[in-house]
Design an enzyme around this catalytic site. Structure first.
Site, PDB file in Angstrom:
ATOM      1  N   LYS A  27      16.870  22.842 -59.575  1.00 16.30           N
ATOM      2  CA  LYS A  27      16.346  21.549 -59.259  1.00 16.30           C
ATOM      3  C   LYS A  27      14.806  21.890 -58.311  1.00 16.30           C
ATOM      4  O   LYS A  27      13.783  21.389 -58.589  1.00 16.30           O
ATOM      5  CB  LYS A  27      17.201  20.584 -58.618  1.00 16.30           C
ATOM      6  CG  LYS A  27      16.827  19.268 -58.872  1.00 16.30           C
ATOM      7  CD  LYS A  27      17.879  18.222 -58.345  1.00 16.30           C
ATOM      8  CE  LYS A  27      19.068  18.051 -59.179  1.00 16.30           C
ATOM      9  NZ  LYS A  27      20.063  17.422 -58.557  1.00 16.30           N
ATOM     10  N   ARG A  96      20.004  16.031 -52.214  1.00 14.03           N
ATOM     11  CA  ARG A  96      20.496  16.539 -53.723  1.00 14.03           C
ATOM     12  C   ARG A  96      20.771  18.045 -53.750  1.00 14.03           C
ATOM     13  O   ARG A  96      19.928  18.878 -53.267  1.00 14.03           O
ATOM     14  CB  ARG A  96      19.070  16.234 -54.496  1.00 14.03           C
ATOM     15  CG  ARG A  96      18.390  15.131 -54.464  1.00 14.03           C
ATOM     16  CD  ARG A  96      16.919  15.259 -55.149  1.00 14.03           C
ATOM     17  NE  ARG A  96      17.062  14.974 -56.655  1.00 14.03           N
ATOM     18  CZ  ARG A  96      16.116  15.221 -57.382  1.00 14.03           C
ATOM     19  NH1 ARG A  96      14.900  15.279 -57.062  1.00 14.03           N
ATOM     20  NH2 ARG A  96      16.262  15.015 -58.693  1.00 14.03           N
ATOM     21  N   GLY A 105      25.786  16.287 -62.844  1.00 16.86           N
ATOM     22  CA  GLY A 105      26.921  15.232 -62.283  1.00 16.86           C
ATOM     23  C   GLY A 105      28.018  16.032 -61.142  1.00 16.86           C
ATOM     24  O   GLY A 105      28.873  15.347 -60.664  1.00 16.86           O
ATOM     25  N   MET A 107      27.712  17.924 -58.393  1.00 10.29           N
ATOM     26  CA  MET A 107      27.738  17.348 -57.038  1.00 10.29           C
ATOM     27  C   MET A 107      26.951  16.371 -56.959  1.00 10.29           C
ATOM     28  O   MET A 107      25.802  16.212 -57.569  1.00 10.29           O
ATOM     29  CB  MET A 107      27.000  18.751 -56.479  1.00 10.29           C
ATOM     30  CG  MET A 107      28.014  19.853 -56.174  1.00 10.29           C
ATOM     31  SD  MET A 107      27.458  21.213 -55.702  1.00 10.29           S
ATOM     32  CE  MET A 107      26.752  22.027 -56.964  1.00 10.29           C
ATOM     33  N   ARG A 340      14.123  20.098 -66.102  1.00 11.93           N
ATOM     34  CA  ARG A 340      14.927  21.548 -66.490  1.00 11.93           C
ATOM     35  C   ARG A 340      15.022  21.632 -68.085  1.00 11.93           C
ATOM     36  O   ARG A 340      14.715  20.324 -68.814  1.00 11.93           O
ATOM     37  CB  ARG A 340      16.053  21.301 -66.069  1.00 11.93           C
ATOM     38  CG  ARG A 340      16.983  19.893 -66.731  1.00 11.93           C
ATOM     39  CD  ARG A 340      18.371  19.908 -65.909  1.00 11.93           C
ATOM     40  NE  ARG A 340      18.872  18.490 -66.320  1.00 11.93           N
ATOM     41  CZ  ARG A 340      19.742  17.724 -65.697  1.00 11.93           C
ATOM     42  NH1 ARG A 340      20.128  18.284 -64.359  1.00 11.93           N
ATOM     43  NH2 ARG A 340      20.211  16.746 -66.119  1.00 11.93           N
ATOM     44  N   HIS A 455      26.774  10.167 -68.644  1.00  9.45           N
ATOM     45  CA  HIS A 455      27.410  11.362 -68.137  1.00  9.45           C
ATOM     46  C   HIS A 455      28.519  11.851 -69.451  1.00  9.45           C
ATOM     47  O   HIS A 455      28.364  13.018 -69.681  1.00  9.45           O
ATOM     48  CB  HIS A 455      28.537  11.096 -66.931  1.00  9.45           C
ATOM     49  CG  HIS A 455      29.358  12.162 -66.869  1.00  9.45           C
ATOM     50  ND1 HIS A 455      30.774  12.312 -67.215  1.00  9.45           N
ATOM     51  CD2 HIS A 455      29.090  13.185 -65.940  1.00  9.45           C
ATOM     52  CE1 HIS A 455      30.982  13.534 -66.709  1.00  9.45           C
ATOM     53  NE2 HIS A 455      30.328  14.065 -65.885  1.00  9.45           N
ATOM     54  N   SER A 763      39.951  50.517 -88.141  1.00  8.31           N
ATOM     55  CA  SER A 763      39.578  48.832 -88.037  1.00  8.31           C
ATOM     56  C   SER A 763      40.423  48.415 -86.709  1.00  8.31           C
ATOM     57  O   SER A 763      41.564  48.747 -86.787  1.00  8.31           O
ATOM     58  CB  SER A 763      39.842  48.011 -89.177  1.00  8.31           C
ATOM     59  OG  SER A 763      39.612  46.837 -88.748  1.00  8.31           O
ATOM     60  N   CYS A 830      38.520  43.967 -86.453  1.00  5.88           N
ATOM     61  CA  CYS A 830      39.152  42.633 -87.086  1.00  5.88           C
ATOM     62  C   CYS A 830      39.937  41.823 -86.342  1.00  5.88           C
ATOM     63  O   CYS A 830      40.500  40.948 -86.891  1.00  5.88           O
ATOM     64  CB  CYS A 830      39.854  43.183 -88.358  1.00  5.88           C
ATOM     65  SG  CYS A 830      41.325  43.927 -88.254  1.00  5.88           S
ATOM     66  N   TYR A 850      30.820  47.530 -88.016  1.00  6.37           N
ATOM     67  CA  TYR A 850      30.727  46.042 -88.410  1.00  6.37           C
ATOM     68  C   TYR A 850      31.972  45.344 -87.250  1.00  6.37           C
ATOM     69  O   TYR A 850      32.797  45.980 -87.074  1.00  6.37           O
ATOM     70  CB  TYR A 850      31.060  45.717 -89.812  1.00  6.37           C
ATOM     71  CG  TYR A 850      32.501  46.179 -90.274  1.00  6.37           C
ATOM     72  CD1 TYR A 850      33.909  45.362 -90.151  1.00  6.37           C
ATOM     73  CD2 TYR A 850      32.718  47.627 -90.859  1.00  6.37           C
ATOM     74  CE1 TYR A 850      34.838  45.700 -90.464  1.00  6.37           C
ATOM     75  CE2 TYR A 850      34.061  47.972 -91.124  1.00  6.37           C
ATOM     76  CZ  TYR A 850      35.175  47.088 -90.852  1.00  6.37           C
ATOM     77  OH  TYR A 850      36.418  47.337 -91.189  1.00  6.37           O
TER      78      TYR A 850
END
Ligand code: ADP
Ligand code: MG
Ligand code: MG
Length: 890
Positions: A27, A96, A105, A107, A340, A455, A763, A830, A850
C-alpha cells in the site's frame, strides 16, 4: 540497516517508490508511486516494515522513530495547511496497515484520527457541515474502539440500529447531526465501560495507539491464518501508512468507491467498480448500503468521473497490469487512496494475460507467468448442467465462479468443523475477516448483502472459491437456523447449489457438466508448452478419464491402476473368487474370467492414447481391499462360486493383516501369486497386439509396484518378458514395450543403481515414498499433521507438497544412481505431487522426464512446468520477468 524509518509521500516530497514493497508494504509503495507519477493522492507518510519487525521483537520502537514521525506530521501540516490536534483547520489522518503482500481486510484501518470534543467543533465550523463532523467523529470512536481498544464492534452497531429504529429511518445517512453527537457520546460510554478508561482525547496518544495496534495486528490469529493459506512468510511485518484524510461523506458532491481497471471476474477490458455517494471508506466493502455501478458516476459527478477514468488508464499502463483502486471524491475533487495488482479469477487471469499480449502491453513469457497454475483449477471444473431442471431461489451477484453444492451452514465456526468432512455452503448476511476460517473450508459462500467488492467476494475470488453475493431477497433468520427467499424456507443442513458464474442460488443438489475451454485458454497453454521441458502425463484408469486428460493436453498415462478396473459392475465377484480360490486351479478359473475384461479395458485406453505411452501398474493394494465385507456379500459370493460360505469366511479372515500398508501388497502379490502377474501381462500384451492391428500406435510401459530389492523386479520382469514372447509369437506380431518399477520405498531409492539394471524406467510413487520415508500413514496423519503444520514443525502437508529436504533427497539420489547405470533411464513421478505446482518446480530442477497427475490437473501441471522452466536459475539468460507485484515503477 537503515535509519530512515519514515517515508513521506505527496506534495512534491515523495521519498519512496513503487519498488519498495519490502520496506513500505504494497500500500505504501503504491501510494508513493502514485504521488511520484502525478496521480492525486492525499499526502501522508509510511512507517517501514523494519520498524514492525523491530517492535515485535522487543516490544519497543527504535531510537529516532518518534522524532521522525513528529517531523513527518509537521510536514503533513504544512502540505495540507491544517493542524494536528488543534487549530481552525484540524488535520485528521487515517492509520492503515499494509504488508508487502496484500492481505485484504486482515488488518484494520482507522479513519478520522485526530478528532476529539474540541477538534470536532473546529471541523464542523471549517466544513460548515455539522452532521459531517459528528459522523466522522462517531466513526472514529467506533473504529478506534473496535480495532485498538478491542471493544466488541457489535456494541456500536446495536446502538446505531437502535437509533435508526427510534428515528424510523433505514440508512445511516438519514441520522441527523444531533443523533450522531449523541451516538458519539454513547460510544465513548461503551468504551469506558469496557476498558475502564476514558476514550483517548489527545491526538498524539490516538496516533501512537493506532500505530501500535497495526503492528500488533500482524500477529493476530486471523492474519496468521490468512498468511498460511496464501503462503506468505510470517516474518515480513507490516508497514503503517498515516495518510491525511479526504472526506467522501461531506455531502452529495462527495463519494467513495472501489474499482478495477478490468473486470476481475471475467477479465473483460472494461472499467468496473462501485461507488457510494456521501459515504466514507469501508462503507462500500462492508455492504452497509448497496453501492451503485461505477458507470453511474458520470451522471452524478461527471467531472470527477472523467478524472477517475484518466487516473485508472494511467495507472494500468504504468503498472502494466490490471489494478484494483480505491478512491474518494471530496466536494468534487478526486483522490486515489490505493492501487494494487488486481486479484482476479482464473478465467479473468487467462483473458487479461492473453489480451495484454495482443495489446502489446506484455510479452508472451510474462503472460505465461501472470497466471498462477492453481488458478486454472476454476476454469477446468464443471459448471451446472444446462439441461438440469433447477429450482432457482434467487439470482444475486456472480461474485466468484464455479458451481458447488453443499449443506447450508450459518455459523463460520460450525462451517470450519463440519466442512472438514462434508460439503457445506456458508450463508452469511455479510462476511468479515473473523469468518475466514469458515470460508476456507466451505465449498462456497452466499451473502445476503454487499456488492462485487464486498469482503466475501474479494476473499472468495482470492481463494478461487465459488461465491454469490448480495442476495438481497434472502431474509436471514440465523437464530432459528433458516433463511427465507421467495416464499421458500431453507433450513440449516439443507442442500443448496451456488452458480458463481450467473449468481443463481438453487435449491438442492444439481448435476454439473464439463467446462468449455476458451480460445484464450488454449492460446495461453500453447505458449506455456513452448517453454516447458517436463512432459505432463495423467493418472487414468479408464478410457473416459484418458480422453478427458488428452483433451487437457496429457502426453501419455503415467499411472494406470489396474485394480480400479476391478470394481466395475460385477467384476468384483471374479476378483474375489480369484483371491479366495485357495489354490492355483481355482484361481485360474477366476483369472480366465478377468482376463478378457482387463484386455478390453486396456484396448480402450490404448486407443484413447494412440501414439502416447501408457504406464500400467500391476496389481498393488493389499488384497483385503477387495474382499467381501458382511455376511450378505459372503453369501452372494458363495452362491456365485459354489464355495461354501463358511469356507469363504475363514479365507477372508486369513487375509487379515495387522498393517496392510506395509503388508502383502505390491510386487509381493505377484511373487506369491505369479499367475496374477501372468494374467495381467497377458491382458496387456494381447490388448496391445489387438489395437496395433487396427493401426493404433501402442507404447505400453509395465510397472512393478513396491519393489525394495532388485531381485523382486528381476523375477517379475522375467514373467512379463516370457508372456510378451508367447503373446507375440502367437499373434505373429510384436509391439515394443518397457518394463520398469515404482520407486516408493526408501530401500529402492537407496539401491536405485542396482534396480536400474533391470528397470527401463522409474516412476516415483511419492505418496507411498512419503509415507515410508516419514514412517507415517497418510490415513492416520489427519489427527496430528495439521498441528504440525500449524506449529511450524513441518512447513507443509508433505502429502500435498513434496518434502524436498527428505523425500526429495531420495528422489534426487535415486535419479542420479539410476542414470549412472542407465543413462537413458526414463524418470517420472505419479504421486499426488505430480499436480502440485511447487513440487513440479522441484521435479523440473531434478531433471525428471515427466510428471503425472489427475486429468483435471494436467493444464495446471503444464503451466507449472512452464513457470519452472522460465524461472530456472540455471538458464544462462534467465527468462525471469518481473512478477506482477513487482511491475511497479518500470
Ligand atoms: P484495506 O487494506 O482494508 O483496504 P485501507 O487502509 O485501504 O484498508 O482503508 C480502508 C478504507 O478507508 C478504504 O476504503 C480506503 O479508501 C479508506 N481510507 C483510507 N485512508 C483514507 C484517507 N486518508 N481518506 C479517506 N479514506 C481513506
Ligand atoms: Mg484498501
Ligand atoms: Mg504405491
Amino acid at each position: 540497516m537503515s535509519s530512515q524509518y519514515v517515508y513521506f509521500f505527496g506534495a512534491g516530497h515523495t521519498e519512496g517508490d513503487g519498488k519498495m514493497k519490502e520496506l513500505l508494504g504494497g500500500k505504501g509503495a503504491g501510494l508513493a508511486e502514485m504521488a511520484r507519477i502525478g496521480v492525486p493522492v492525499p499526502p501522508g507518510f509510511t512507517i517501514t516494515t523494519e520498524v514492525c519487525r523491530l517492535y515485535l521483537r522487543g516490544q519497543s520502537y527504535p531510537d529516532g522513530l518518534r522524532e521522525q514521525v513528529a517531523a513527518a506530521i509537521e510536514r503533513l501540516e504544512a502540505a495540507t495547511a491544517k493542524t494536528f490536534g488543534g487549530g481552525e483547520q484540524p488535520l485528521l489522518v487515517s492509520v492503515r496497515s499494509g504488508a508487502k503482500f496484500s492481505m485484504p481486510g486482515m488488518m484494520d484501518t482507522i479513519l478520522n484520527l485526530g478528532l476529539n470534543d474540541t477538534t470536532v467543533q473546529a471541523l464542523a465550523a471549517a466544513s460548515g457541515n455539522e452532521r459531517f463532523a459528528w459522523d466522522s467523529y462517531r466513526r472514529f470512536v467506533q473504529m478506534y474502539g473496535d480495532v485498538v481498544l478491542s471493544v466488541p464492534g457489535a456494541r456500536f452497531e446495536e446502538l446505531i440500529e437502535a437509533r435508526k429504529h427510534d428515528r424510523g429511518v433505514k440508512e445511516d445517512t438519514d441520522l441527523s447531526a444531533d443523533d450522531l453527537r449523541e451516538l458519539t457520546g454513547a460510544f465513548k460510554d461503551v468504551v469506558r465501560e469496557h476498558t475502564g478508561d476514558e476514550f483517548p482525547a489527545d491526538p498524539q496518544d490516538q496516533l501512537w495507539g493506532a500505530i501500535q495496534a497495526v503492528f500488533r495486528s500482524w500477529d493476530t490469529p486471523r492474519a496468521k491464518a490468512y498468511r498460511k493459506v496464501n503462503g506468505i512468510p510470517d516474518d515480513l511485518g507490516t508497514a503503517v501508512n498515516v495518510c491525511s484524510m479526504v472526506f467522501g461523506n461531506m455531502g452529495d458532491d462527495s463519494a467513495t468507491g472501489v474499482c478495477f481497471t478490468r473486470d476481475p471476474s471475467t477479465g473483460e477490458r472494461e472499467f468496473y467498480g462501485e461507488f457510494l455517494v456521501n459515504a466514507q471508506g469501508e462503507d462500500v466493502v462492508a455492504g452497509i448500503r448497496d453501492p451503485l455501478p461505477i458507470a453511474r458516476m458520470c451522471e452524478v459527478m461527471p467531472e470527477a468521473y472523467g478524472e477517475l477514468l484518466d487516473a485508472q488508464a494511467k495507472l494500468e499502463s504504468h503498472f502494466r497490469d490490471a489494478q484494483d483502486l480505491e478512491f474518494t471524491v471530496e466536494r468534487g475533487h478526486l483522490y486515489m487512496l490505493q492501487t494494487r495488482t488486481a486479484k482476479r479469477t482464473g478465467r479473468a487471469a487467462v483473458r487479461m494475460a492473453v489480451e495484454m499480449v495482443d495489446e502489446g502491453m506484455i510479452s508472451i513469457d510474462e503472460a505465461v507467468l501472470r497466471v498462477a497454475p492453481a488458478q486454472l483449477d476454476q476454469l477446468l471444473h464443471p459448471t451446472i448442467d444446462p439441461a438440469a431442471e433447477v429450482r432457482v431461489l434467487t439470482t444475486a451477484l456472480p461474485a466468484s465462479p464455479g458451481a458447488v453444492s453443499g449443506k447450508v451452514v450459518f455459523n463460520p465456526d460450525v462451517a470450519a468443523e463440519q466442512g472438514l468432512h462434508e460439503e457445506v455452503i456458508l450463508v452469511r448476511r455479510e462476511t468479515s475477516p473473523e469468518d475466514f476460517h469458515g470460508m476456507v473450508v466451505a465449498q462456497g459462500i452466499l451473502t445476503a448483502r454487499g456488492g462485487m467488492t464486498s469482503h466475501a467476494a474479494v476473499v472468495a475470488r482470492g481463494m478461487g472459491k465459488c461465491c454469490v453475493a448480495g442476495a438481497g431477497d434472502i431474509e436471514m433468520d440465523e437464530a432459528r437456523g433458516r433463511f427465507t427467499v421467495g416464499g421458500v424456507t431453507v433450513h440449516e443442513g439443507e442442500w443448496i447449489t451456488l452458480d458463481g458464474s450467473t449468481g443463481r442460488v438453487i435449491l438442492g443438489q444439481v448435476p454439473t457438466v464439463e467446462a468449455e475451454l476458451s480460445d484464450n485458454f488454449r492460446r495461453l497453454m500453447e505458449w506455456a508448452d513452448q517453454f516447458r521441458t517436463l512432459k505432463v502425463r495423467t493418472n487414468a484408469d479408464t478410457p473416459h478419464d484418458s480422453q478427458v486428460a488428452r483433451k487437457f493436453g496429457a502426453e501419455g498415462i503415467g499411472l494406470c491402476r489396474t485394480e480400479h478396473m476391478f470394481f466395475e459392475g460385477d467384476r468384483i465377484d471374479a476378483v474375489r473368487e480369484m483371491i479366495l480360490a485357495g489354490n492355483p486351479t481355482g484361481r485360474a478359473v477366476a483369472e480366465a474370467k478377468l482376463l478378457p475384461m482387463q484386455r478390453e479395458d486396456f484396448e480402450g485406453i490404448f486407443r484413447a492414447m494412440d501414439g502416447l505411452p501408457v504406464t500400467i501398474r500391476l496389481l498393488d493394494p493389499p488384497l483385503h481391499e477387495f474382499l467381501p465385507h458382511g455376511d450378505s456379500e459372503i453369501k452372494h459370493l458363495a452362491r456365485k462360486t459354489g464355495i461354501p460360505a463358511a469356507v469363504l469366511r475363514t479365507r477372508v479372515d486369513a487375509h487379515h493383516e495387522a498393517n496392510p500398508m506395509l503388508g502383502h501388497r505390491g510386487c509381493r502379490l505377484g511373487i506369491t501369486y505369479p499367475d496374477i502377474t501372468w494374467m495381467q501381462a497377458q491382458a496387456i500384451f494381447e490388448a496391445a497386439v489387438n489395437v496395433a492391428r487396427e493401426g493404433v500406435t501402442v507404447c505400453p510401459e509395465i510397472m512393478v509396484p513396491l519393489v525394495s530389492t532388485r531381485a523382486e523386479l528381476t523375477q517379475q520382469r522375467h514373467i512379463i518378458d516370457q508372456v510378451a514372447e508367447e503373446v507375440f509369437d502367437h499373434a505373429g506380431l510384436s509391439v515394443s514395450y518397457m518394463v520398469g518399477t515404482m520407486i516408493e520405498l526408501p530401500r529402492a531409492a537407496l539401491t536405485a543403481d542396482e534396480i536400474a539394471r533391470d528397470a527401463q524406467f522409474f516412476s516415483f510413487g511419492t505418496n507411498d515414498l512419503t509415507q515410508t520415508t516419514f514412517g507415517l500413514s497418510r490415513d492416520d496423519a489427519g489427527r496430528f499433521l495439521p498441528q504440525y503444520v500449524e506449529q511450524g514443525i513441518i512447513p507443509d502437508d508433505p502429502f500435498q507438497t513434496l518434502d524436498v529436504g527428505g523425500v526429495g533427497k531420495l528422489v534426487e539420489m535415486a535419479s542420479r544412481l539410476g542414470r549412472g547405470v542407465r543413462a537413458d533411464l526414463k524418470l517420472g513421478i505419479c504421486g499426488e505431487h505430480g499436480g502440485d505446482p511447487r513440487s513440479i518446480e522441484f521435479f523440473h530442477a531434478t531433471g525428471l522426464n515427466y510428471v503425472s497427475c489427475s486429468p483435471y490437473r494436467v493444464p495446471i501441471a503444464r503451466l507449472a512446468a512452464a513457470h519452472a522452466a522460465l524461472n530456472d536459475p540455471r538458464l544462462k539468460e534467465p527468462k525471469m520477468v518481473e512478477k506482477p507485484e513487482m511491475a511497479a515503477a518500470s
